[in-house]
Design a protein around this motif. Sequence first.
Motif, PDB file in Angstrom:
ATOM      1  N   GLN A 149       1.003  -1.101  -0.032  1.00  0.00           N
ATOM      2  CA  GLN A 149       0.161   0.050  -0.117  1.00  0.00           C
ATOM      3  C   GLN A 149       0.946   1.321  -0.067  1.00  0.00           C
ATOM      4  O   GLN A 149       1.964   1.242   0.425  1.00  0.00           O
ATOM      5  N   LYS A 150       0.228   2.251  -0.403  1.00  0.00           N
ATOM      6  CA  LYS A 150       0.866   3.835  -0.192  1.00  0.00           C
ATOM      7  C   LYS A 150      -0.064   4.782   0.464  1.00  0.00           C
ATOM      8  O   LYS A 150      -1.020   4.960   0.217  1.00  0.00           O
ATOM      9  N   ARG A 289       5.400   3.113  -7.640  1.00  0.00           N
ATOM     10  CA  ARG A 289       6.484   2.159  -7.578  1.00  0.00           C
ATOM     11  C   ARG A 289       6.398   0.957  -6.589  1.00  0.00           C
ATOM     12  O   ARG A 289       7.020   0.031  -6.332  1.00  0.00           O
ATOM     13  N   CYS A 290       5.322   1.326  -5.464  1.00  0.00           N
ATOM     14  CA  CYS A 290       5.100   0.281  -4.561  1.00  0.00           C
ATOM     15  C   CYS A 290       4.103  -0.863  -5.006  1.00  0.00           C
ATOM     16  O   CYS A 290       3.553  -0.780  -6.272  1.00  0.00           O
ATOM     17  N   VAL A 302       4.818   2.004   0.583  1.00  0.00           N
ATOM     18  CA  VAL A 302       5.372   3.373   0.638  1.00  0.00           C
ATOM     19  C   VAL A 302       4.438   4.101   1.766  1.00  0.00           C
ATOM     20  O   VAL A 302       3.516   4.117   1.769  1.00  0.00           O
ATOM     21  N   LEU A 303       5.392   5.015   2.539  1.00  0.00           N
ATOM     22  CA  LEU A 303       4.774   5.734   3.634  1.00  0.00           C
ATOM     23  C   LEU A 303       5.403   7.127   3.254  1.00  0.00           C
ATOM     24  O   LEU A 303       6.384   7.466   4.127  1.00  0.00           O
ATOM     25  N   GLY A 322      -3.258  12.972  -2.397  1.00  0.00           N
ATOM     26  CA  GLY A 322      -4.490  12.092  -1.933  1.00  0.00           C
ATOM     27  C   GLY A 322      -5.180  11.557  -2.969  1.00  0.00           C
ATOM     28  O   GLY A 322      -5.602  10.548  -3.197  1.00  0.00           O
ATOM     29  N   TYR A 323      -5.003  12.203  -4.397  1.00  0.00           N
ATOM     30  CA  TYR A 323      -5.659  11.461  -5.392  1.00  0.00           C
ATOM     31  C   TYR A 323      -5.086  10.124  -5.941  1.00  0.00           C
ATOM     32  O   TYR A 323      -5.501   9.317  -6.399  1.00  0.00           O
ATOM     33  N   ILE A 324      -3.763  10.126  -5.515  1.00  0.00           N
ATOM     34  CA  ILE A 324      -2.687   9.040  -6.126  1.00  0.00           C
ATOM     35  C   ILE A 324      -2.686   7.810  -5.083  1.00  0.00           C
ATOM     36  O   ILE A 324      -2.793   6.753  -5.249  1.00  0.00           O
ATOM     37  N   THR A 325      -2.924   8.265  -3.764  1.00  0.00           N
ATOM     38  CA  THR A 325      -2.644   7.324  -2.592  1.00  0.00           C
ATOM     39  C   THR A 325      -3.973   6.522  -2.296  1.00  0.00           C
ATOM     40  O   THR A 325      -4.892   6.968  -2.541  1.00  0.00           O
ATOM     41  N   GLU A 326      -3.824   5.786  -1.341  1.00  0.00           N
ATOM     42  CA  GLU A 326      -4.675   4.798  -0.701  1.00  0.00           C
ATOM     43  C   GLU A 326      -5.399   5.145   0.678  1.00  0.00           C
ATOM     44  O   GLU A 326      -5.255   4.301   1.364  1.00  0.00           O
ATOM     45  N   GLY A 327      -5.694   6.263   0.963  1.00  0.00           N
ATOM     46  CA  GLY A 327      -5.783   6.830   2.178  1.00  0.00           C
ATOM     47  C   GLY A 327      -4.967   7.861   2.999  1.00  0.00           C
ATOM     48  O   GLY A 327      -4.171   8.387   2.034  1.00  0.00           O
ATOM     49  N   GLN A 328      -4.893   8.205   4.098  1.00  0.00           N
ATOM     50  CA  GLN A 328      -4.229   9.024   4.692  1.00  0.00           C
ATOM     51  C   GLN A 328      -4.197   8.888   6.149  1.00  0.00           C
ATOM     52  O   GLN A 328      -5.263   8.718   6.645  1.00  0.00           O
ATOM     53  N   ILE A 329      -3.160   9.395   6.679  1.00  0.00           N
ATOM     54  CA  ILE A 329      -2.922   9.398   8.382  1.00  0.00           C
ATOM     55  C   ILE A 329      -2.738  10.844   8.506  1.00  0.00           C
ATOM     56  O   ILE A 329      -1.856  11.346   8.054  1.00  0.00           O
ATOM     57  N   VAL A 330      -3.679  11.470   9.311  1.00  0.00           N
ATOM     58  CA  VAL A 330      -3.721  13.069   9.533  1.00  0.00           C
ATOM     59  C   VAL A 330      -3.334  13.141  10.861  1.00  0.00           C
ATOM     60  O   VAL A 330      -4.006  12.970  11.911  1.00  0.00           O
ATOM     61  N   LEU A 331      -2.215  14.182  10.784  1.00  0.00           N
ATOM     62  CA  LEU A 331      -1.890  14.661  12.413  1.00  0.00           C
ATOM     63  C   LEU A 331      -2.540  15.970  12.601  1.00  0.00           C
ATOM     64  O   LEU A 331      -2.918  16.681  11.790  1.00  0.00           O
TER      65      LEU A 331
END
Length: 471
Positions: A149-150, A289-290, A302-303, A322-331
Amino acid sequence: MTAWSEVEYTAVRELRGPLAVVAGVSGVGWDEFVRITLDSGERRYGVVLEVDRDTAVVQVLEDTSGMDPARLRVSFAGEPLRVPVGTGWLGRTCNGRGEPVDGGPPVFGEASAPVGGTPINPVRREPPADPVLTGVGVIDALTTLVRGQKLPVFSVAGLPHLELALQIAAQSTVGGAAFSVVFAGMGLTHADASFVRDALEERAAAAELVLLLNTADDPVIERILTPRIALTVAEHLAFARGHHVLVVMTDMTAYAEALREVSAARGEVPARRAYPGYLYSDLASLYERCGRIRGRSGSVTVLPVLTMPAGDITHPVPDLTGYITEGQIVLSRQPHALGVYPPVDALSSLSRLMRKGAGPGRTRPDHLDVAAQTLAALSRARQVRELSDLVGQGALSPTDRRYLDFDQAFWRRFVAQPRDEARPLDRTLDAVWQVLLTLPRSELALLPTALLDGHGARETPAGGEREGAEE
């Protein structure tokens, strides 16, 4: 090894900042690797940014200070930059160009690979599956990271995103399989670079870590190469050596700033906020590339960590990420102000592939149900908190007051943990249960009856304390 052309060019027309303009060239292509030999015998290297007929613009990796344009010899490799790949990278600390800074010899490998990489054939891609356990409770329980995952970390200046990235890099595991971490730091201060080396010393000593450190005073072109070298090394470890590899890249905003600077040096027409129009595709060339490849045992996860300027999530870097990756961790600043570490905003965070890596046979049978119920309760608690600010706690119902208790317990008894604690998943999920059981059983509608019975969930009398509740 790079096969350099025997032809050397001496017509360096001018030096301008980090750029060298070479005239009279022939057969030179964009992104080609360049060797520059000074009159003293010193060698520097660069990358072709632009070619116009017989003139090439070269970005010098080590900058152009001390160079005399009349006494330079320039040779072109005929191909993009390549780096050696293999297990020789494990345990090494290098700069952003892949040159050792740990006092050891150059990194050697059984083969070399272009840092630009090649995309994974979509037909051969396997969907991400199985978890990468970070030891950070709120992430493992509510936004589980999945192999292949990314999943980016969105932060703002002043929050401990570097500490969180280092904690994840230092203690992540995949359950006994061969596991490696590639940490790419971009635009770090020297103090932060030293902090990174100290924090990851144990994993480096165990030959499970590749460390690439680009500092703020290094050339910007090096900052663009750093994540590409990291991913090239990770791909070989994963797909040729069968390792599960976690690539941590921080800070991607510093990378995007470097890309903007190089774009301006090329004279390209700027797009939104002066970033190049190809920022989306450039970021995608890194994040994509992940993954996992059918028939190969390894994976690349990839993180990326990025800071949002002024906390603006619509800024081009987090927006396109955000468009490319599969979610997000928000601080978030709010839990950080309360002294909670890690200050993860669970309701704004999301792992879209969590169901691929959690649940029966992967983590624990109750994992997904508990996560869903926790997020639902947290959402209700936030609504109650807003209502309380308007009408006061005295006007709330007994059940609403229980949600305020749940909210406090969630932050203090579950999310908060020491920065050096690798919390096991079983202990994490048990802590979630303790927090959920501060609510009446009737409010836990997303949990199956069998699970509630097994954990002793009971209806709490209105306005009273649940019997047996742990403090």
